[in-house]
Design a protein around this motif. Structure first.
Motif: not given
Length: 85
Positions: A13, A19, A21, A32, A35
């Motif tokens: 990030d 993370k 995703m 998205c 996350s």
């Protein structure tokens, strides 16, 4: 997952945190969906972030790595449980 129109991968990030995703492909665009924080090893080091795998079973989403297992609710992506190995 072609049936769910989802794709997942690890990425950094904007703050340098790793993370997982999860994106949904809908109407020609990617949005998205989640996350997710990954488990970290000793001294908050995560060496094998590329070895994380995500999978769906029923209403749950699982992240599996060499550090442990994380389970999330598919509807909200709220954490259900974590098991470190």
């Amino acid at each position: 997952s072609p049936t769910k129109n989802l794709i997942g991968f690890t990425a950094y990030d904007n703050y340098g945190n790793i993370k997982y995703m999860l994106y949904e492909h809908k109407d020609g665009t990617f949005n998205c969906k989640a996350s997710l924080e990954l488990l970290y090893g000793e001294n908050n080091v995560y060496k094998y972030y590329d070895a994380v795998r995500g999978l769906f079973i029923g209403d749950n989403f699982y992240l599996i790595s060499d550090i442990g297992l994380q389970v999330f609710d598919m509807a909200t992506f709220s954490p259900i449980c974590t098991v470190k190995i």
